[in-house]
Design a protein around this motif. Structure first.
Motif, PDB file in Angstrom:
ATOM      1  N   THR A  50    -107.444  29.589 -28.459  1.00 56.84           N
ATOM      2  CA  THR A  50    -106.726  28.800 -27.445  1.00 56.84           C
ATOM      3  C   THR A  50    -106.519  27.365 -27.908  1.00 56.84           C
ATOM      4  OG1 THR A  50    -107.761  30.150 -25.731  1.00 56.84           O
ATOM      5  CG2 THR A  50    -106.719  28.108 -25.023  1.00 56.84           C
ATOM      6  N   ILE A  51    -107.563  26.775 -28.473  1.00 54.52           N
ATOM      7  CA  ILE A  51    -107.459  25.383 -28.942  1.00 54.52           C
ATOM      8  C   ILE A  51    -106.437  25.283 -30.070  1.00 54.52           C
ATOM      9  CG2 ILE A  51    -108.698  23.540 -30.165  1.00 54.52           C
ATOM     10  CD1 ILE A  51    -111.164  24.273 -28.519  1.00 54.52           C
ATOM     11  N   TRP A  52    -106.454  26.254 -30.992  1.00 58.37           N
ATOM     12  CA  TRP A  52    -105.476  26.246 -32.085  1.00 58.37           C
ATOM     13  C   TRP A  52    -104.055  26.350 -31.529  1.00 58.37           C
ATOM     14  CZ3 TRP A  52    -104.624  24.854 -36.823  1.00 58.37           C
ATOM     15  CH2 TRP A  52    -103.526  25.369 -37.505  1.00 58.37           C
ATOM     16  N   GLY A  53    -103.848  27.252 -30.580  1.00 56.58           N
ATOM     17  CA  GLY A  53    -102.518  27.413 -29.992  1.00 56.58           C
ATOM     18  C   GLY A  53    -102.047  26.178 -29.258  1.00 56.58           C
ATOM     19  N   ALA A  54    -102.986  25.462 -28.602  1.00 59.26           N
ATOM     20  CA  ALA A  54    -102.615  24.287 -27.806  1.00 59.26           C
ATOM     21  C   ALA A  54    -102.306  23.075 -28.666  1.00 59.26           C
ATOM     22  CB  ALA A  54    -103.741  23.943 -26.829  1.00 59.26           C
ATOM     23  N   THR A  55    -102.931  22.981 -29.835  1.00 61.01           N
ATOM     24  CA  THR A  55    -102.814  21.749 -30.634  1.00 61.01           C
ATOM     25  C   THR A  55    -101.972  21.899 -31.894  1.00 61.01           C
ATOM     26  OG1 THR A  55    -104.920  22.306 -31.708  1.00 61.01           O
ATOM     27  CG2 THR A  55    -105.017  20.831 -29.809  1.00 61.01           C
ATOM     28  N   SER A  56    -101.487  23.114 -32.182  1.00 58.92           N
ATOM     29  CA  SER A  56    -100.738  23.306 -33.431  1.00 58.92           C
ATOM     30  C   SER A  56     -99.229  23.348 -33.207  1.00 58.92           C
ATOM     31  CB  SER A  56    -101.187  24.608 -34.118  1.00 58.92           C
ATOM     32  OG  SER A  56    -100.911  25.719 -33.281  1.00 58.92           O
ATOM     33  N   SER A  57     -98.790  22.975 -32.010  1.00 66.74           N
ATOM     34  CA  SER A  57     -97.359  22.991 -31.715  1.00 66.74           C
ATOM     35  C   SER A  57     -96.633  21.920 -32.530  1.00 66.74           C
ATOM     36  CB  SER A  57     -97.147  22.747 -30.214  1.00 66.74           C
ATOM     37  OG  SER A  57     -95.816  22.393 -29.947  1.00 66.74           O
ATOM     38  N   TRP A  58     -95.525  22.314 -33.175  1.00 62.97           N
ATOM     39  CA  TRP A  58     -94.730  21.355 -33.952  1.00 62.97           C
ATOM     40  C   TRP A  58     -94.151  20.270 -33.038  1.00 62.97           C
ATOM     41  CZ3 TRP A  58     -93.824  19.031 -38.233  1.00 62.97           C
ATOM     42  CH2 TRP A  58     -92.601  18.405 -38.477  1.00 62.97           C
ATOM     43  N   THR A  59     -93.766  20.666 -31.818  1.00 61.92           N
ATOM     44  CA  THR A  59     -93.202  19.704 -30.870  1.00 61.92           C
ATOM     45  C   THR A  59     -94.188  18.586 -30.574  1.00 61.92           C
ATOM     46  OG1 THR A  59     -91.984  21.524 -29.865  1.00 61.92           O
ATOM     47  CG2 THR A  59     -92.116  19.487 -28.606  1.00 61.92           C
ATOM     48  N   LEU A  60     -95.476  18.933 -30.539  1.00 64.00           N
ATOM     49  CA  LEU A  60     -96.507  17.958 -30.192  1.00 64.00           C
ATOM     50  C   LEU A  60     -96.659  16.881 -31.261  1.00 64.00           C
ATOM     51  CD1 LEU A  60     -98.410  17.675 -27.773  1.00 64.00           C
ATOM     52  CD2 LEU A  60    -100.166  18.853 -29.090  1.00 64.00           C
ATOM     53  N   THR A  61     -96.112  17.130 -32.447  1.00 63.36           N
ATOM     54  CA  THR A  61     -96.194  16.143 -33.532  1.00 63.36           C
ATOM     55  C   THR A  61     -95.482  14.843 -33.142  1.00 63.36           C
ATOM     56  OG1 THR A  61     -96.048  18.017 -35.037  1.00 63.36           O
ATOM     57  CG2 THR A  61     -95.878  15.850 -36.022  1.00 63.36           C
ATOM     58  N   ALA A  62     -94.517  14.929 -32.228  1.00 63.97           N
ATOM     59  CA  ALA A  62     -93.812  13.721 -31.793  1.00 63.97           C
ATOM     60  C   ALA A  62     -94.760  12.743 -31.127  1.00 63.97           C
ATOM     61  CB  ALA A  62     -92.684  14.096 -30.827  1.00 63.97           C
ATOM     62  N   LEU A  63     -95.813  13.249 -30.508  1.00 58.44           N
ATOM     63  CA  LEU A  63     -96.706  12.396 -29.728  1.00 58.44           C
ATOM     64  C   LEU A  63     -97.411  11.330 -30.568  1.00 58.44           C
ATOM     65  CD1 LEU A  63     -97.831  11.798 -26.970  1.00 58.44           C
ATOM     66  CD2 LEU A  63     -99.441  13.674 -27.247  1.00 58.44           C
ATOM     67  N   PRO A  64     -98.148  11.699 -31.639  1.00 57.98           N
ATOM     68  CA  PRO A  64     -98.797  10.644 -32.433  1.00 57.98           C
ATOM     69  C   PRO A  64     -97.796   9.708 -33.102  1.00 57.98           C
ATOM     70  CG  PRO A  64     -98.982  12.768 -33.532  1.00 57.98           C
ATOM     71  CD  PRO A  64     -98.476  13.037 -32.148  1.00 57.98           C
ATOM     72  N   LEU A  65     -96.612  10.219 -33.423  1.00 55.32           N
ATOM     73  CA  LEU A  65     -95.609   9.357 -34.059  1.00 55.32           C
ATOM     74  C   LEU A  65     -95.107   8.288 -33.088  1.00 55.32           C
ATOM     75  CD1 LEU A  65     -93.599  12.006 -36.118  1.00 55.32           C
ATOM     76  CD2 LEU A  65     -95.100  10.220 -37.023  1.00 55.32           C
ATOM     77  N   PHE A  66     -94.797   8.682 -31.839  1.00 55.44           N
ATOM     78  CA  PHE A  66     -94.376   7.684 -30.858  1.00 55.44           C
ATOM     79  C   PHE A  66     -95.508   6.697 -30.546  1.00 55.44           C
ATOM     80  CE2 PHE A  66     -90.833  10.611 -29.366  1.00 55.44           C
ATOM     81  CZ  PHE A  66     -89.827   9.741 -29.761  1.00 55.44           C
ATOM     82  N   LEU A  67     -96.732   7.204 -30.511  1.00 58.49           N
ATOM     83  CA  LEU A  67     -97.878   6.306 -30.307  1.00 58.49           C
ATOM     84  C   LEU A  67     -97.972   5.285 -31.442  1.00 58.49           C
ATOM     85  CD1 LEU A  67    -100.597   8.875 -29.161  1.00 58.49           C
ATOM     86  CD2 LEU A  67     -99.736   6.977 -27.801  1.00 58.49           C
ATOM     87  N   TRP A  68     -97.782   5.754 -32.659  1.00 59.22           N
ATOM     88  CA  TRP A  68     -97.861   4.871 -33.822  1.00 59.22           C
ATOM     89  C   TRP A  68     -96.736   3.843 -33.784  1.00 59.22           C
ATOM     90  CZ3 TRP A  68     -97.479   6.555 -39.663  1.00 59.22           C
ATOM     91  CH2 TRP A  68     -98.031   5.547 -40.465  1.00 59.22           C
ATOM     92  N   MET A  69     -95.540   4.287 -33.421  1.00 58.46           N
ATOM     93  CA  MET A  69     -94.414   3.359 -33.312  1.00 58.46           C
ATOM     94  C   MET A  69     -94.736   2.239 -32.321  1.00 58.46           C
ATOM     95  SD  MET A  69     -90.461   4.151 -32.160  1.00 58.46           S
ATOM     96  CE  MET A  69     -90.812   4.268 -30.414  1.00 58.46           C
ATOM     97  N   GLY A  70     -95.272   2.623 -31.153  1.00 56.29           N
ATOM     98  CA  GLY A  70     -95.635   1.621 -30.149  1.00 56.29           C
ATOM     99  C   GLY A  70     -96.690   0.656 -30.657  1.00 56.29           C
ATOM    100  N   GLU A  71     -97.668   1.161 -31.401  1.00 56.31           N
ATOM    101  CA  GLU A  71     -98.733   0.294 -31.924  1.00 56.31           C
ATOM    102  C   GLU A  71     -98.198  -0.688 -32.965  1.00 56.31           C
ATOM    103  OE1 GLU A  71    -101.788  -0.128 -31.050  1.00 56.31           O
ATOM    104  OE2 GLU A  71    -101.904   1.463 -29.561  1.00 56.31           O
ATOM    105  N   ILE A  72     -97.268  -0.223 -33.805  1.00 51.54           N
ATOM    106  CA  ILE A  72     -96.681  -1.123 -34.810  1.00 51.54           C
ATOM    107  C   ILE A  72     -95.928  -2.257 -34.108  1.00 51.54           C
ATOM    108  CG2 ILE A  72     -95.000  -1.311 -36.699  1.00 51.54           C
ATOM    109  CD1 ILE A  72     -95.573   1.725 -37.228  1.00 51.54           C
ATOM    110  N   LEU A  73     -95.088  -1.891 -33.124  1.00 55.35           N
ATOM    111  CA  LEU A  73     -94.300  -2.892 -32.423  1.00 55.35           C
ATOM    112  C   LEU A  73     -95.183  -3.837 -31.624  1.00 55.35           C
ATOM    113  CD1 LEU A  73     -91.367  -0.643 -31.185  1.00 55.35           C
ATOM    114  CD2 LEU A  73     -91.326  -2.305 -33.041  1.00 55.35           C
TER     115      LEU A  73
END
Length: 430
Positions: A50-73
């Motif tokens: 269940t944990i693998w299925g919940a966290t291995s989504s390719w779509t979810l990769t957008a989340l850390p990237l947007f977080l990183w963008m916000g932190e840089i700005l």
């Protein structure tokens, strides 16, 4: 028996959360207890899958990237420049520079995706300026508390990504669906500021020296970098050139370019931004994993089925259902953060929402709006905590100051219900 077990598990969850255990670990613990009661399947095997299925989504990769963008700005001079570019245009409006809170939050929301980041960034710049110029403190902090919630509604939004993954709907359509409701909410906030100022003219400082149109346009050059970045991120999604994840990567690259041009790109800023984004994403990832496992366990218990059957027996009209869910989310928001609220409830509520004939894109924007409301309700109002750190005021004072914004957001829920095309028109014509 199943209902009693589900009730016992809910009580156990609140007991564990109340003891101070991390939310993600609390969810995993309750899920393990539930699986011991209702399934002969090995708990470790079910949890791992269940944990693998919940966290291995390719779509979810957008989340850390947007977080990183916000932190840089967050570590650039973007926010200061934004105030310089906006302030001259509001000199003659009722409320004057108080509108910078709303417009600044709206613009920064489009590049941060986070309500707390928007509140902290705009608050650090606008509150000292407004205080120095003599604007009413309660109105300054109240409008900022409300306007900063636009970080969840104006795309790109972290909550929308989480909802899109949980409900299996298009994140690009969710993003574009949030545009008009975001503009509506910003307009309601600005309208309140203007009306309050017209009735309290003596409390609003005199206008600054007027600037010519050319001087205003010259000051507006400070807005160019953020407008270009917003255009690159959102334009790449809506034109079909990039997915949400690819657009997030474009946003990170653009943020690096901006920080390099401004001269604020240092090794320290890079490592601090990366570490901060990792910390936040790890927290969200743990919550998502715990919620996915708890949802699986609750499925074995039969809670979603029983809840859907119970609500069906009530024969609620769609309006009463929406109002009931608003109250439900507000109560939940007193104890949980927005991400937890979404991932804990969506799996359970989906069958009921679909049976009521409510569009899942519309429901996503509704969920984001009520989660926004929870950002300014004590005791777990994240924006109130941020403002408390910025201003030193008590939570109760900040909650009272934000009350008018809270009521306006409740009004926005009703407006979107009676005029659903405000949400659905752009996704249909995307």
């Amino acid at each position: 028996m199943d209902v009693l077990l589900a009730l016992g598990l809910v009580i156990l969850l609140f007991v564990i959360l109340g003891s101070g255990v991390w939310i993600g670990l609390s969810l995993l613990a309750v899920g393990m207890v539930a699986m011991q009661f209702v399934s002969s399947r090995p708990v470790g095997d079910a949890m791992a899958l269940t944990i693998w299925g919940a966290t291995s989504s390719w779509t979810l990769t957008a989340l850390p990237l947007f977080l990183w963008m916000g932190e840089i700005l967050f570590r650039t001079r973007l926010s200061q420049d934004m105030f310089k570019g906006l302030a001259p245009w509001f000199n003659r409006l009722p409320g004057r520079l108080l509108h910078v809170n709303v417009i600044g939050s709206t613009i920064f929301a489009a590049v941060s995706g986070s309500s707390a980041a928007t509140c902290a960034t705009i608050g650090r710049i606008s509150l000292p300026e407004l205080r120095q110029r003599g604007y009413p403190e309660s109105l300054a902090v109240g409008t900022l508390a409300g306007a900063a919630t636009l970080g969840l509604l104006i795309p790109p939004s972290i909550i929308m990504i989480v909802y899109g993954v949980a409900a299996d709907v298009s994140i690009a359509k969710l993003f574009i669906a949030g545009v008009l409701p975001g503009i509506l909410l910003a307009s309601l906030f600005m309208g309140y500021i203007a009306i309050w100022s017209l009735f309290n003219k003596d409390k609003i400082p005199a206008a600054d020296v007027d600037m010519s149109l050319m001087q205003k346009l010259h000051a507006a050059r400070h807005l160019i970098p953020v407008v270009v970045l917003i255009g690159a991120v959102l334009g790449s999604i809506y034109s079909g050139v990039a997915t949400a994840t690819e657009a997030a990567a474009i946003g990170v690259l653009g943020a690096f370019v901006l920080s390099a041009v401004e001269g604020s790109l240092s090794w320290k800023a890079f490592t601090e931004g990366l570490a901060a984004a990792c910390r936040v994403y790890c927290m969200i990832g743990l919550i998502l994993a715990g919620a996915a496992f708890l949802t699986l366990a609750m499925g074995f218990v039969g809670l979603p089925r029983h809840l859907a059957a119970f609500i069906d027996t009530l024969n609620l009209s769609p309006l009463v259902l929406v109002l009931s869910l608003t109250v439900f989310f507000l109560i939940l928001g007193c104890f949980l953060d927005g991400i937890s609220m979404v991932v804990l409830t969506i799996g359970v509520l989906m069958p009921t929402v679909q049976a009521a004939g409510i569009d899942l894109i519309w429901f996503g924007i509704f969920v984001v709006l009520v989660v926004e409301l929870a950002q300014i309700t004590p005791p777990v109002g994240l924006n109130l905590f941020v403002l408390q750190g910025l201003t030193g005021h008590q939570i109760t004072y900040l909650a009272r100051a934000a009350l008018p914004m809270f009521l306006l957001m409740l009004g926005a829920v009703l407006i979107l219900y009676f005029f659903p095309d405000l949400v659905l028109w752009l996704p249909r014509n995307m």
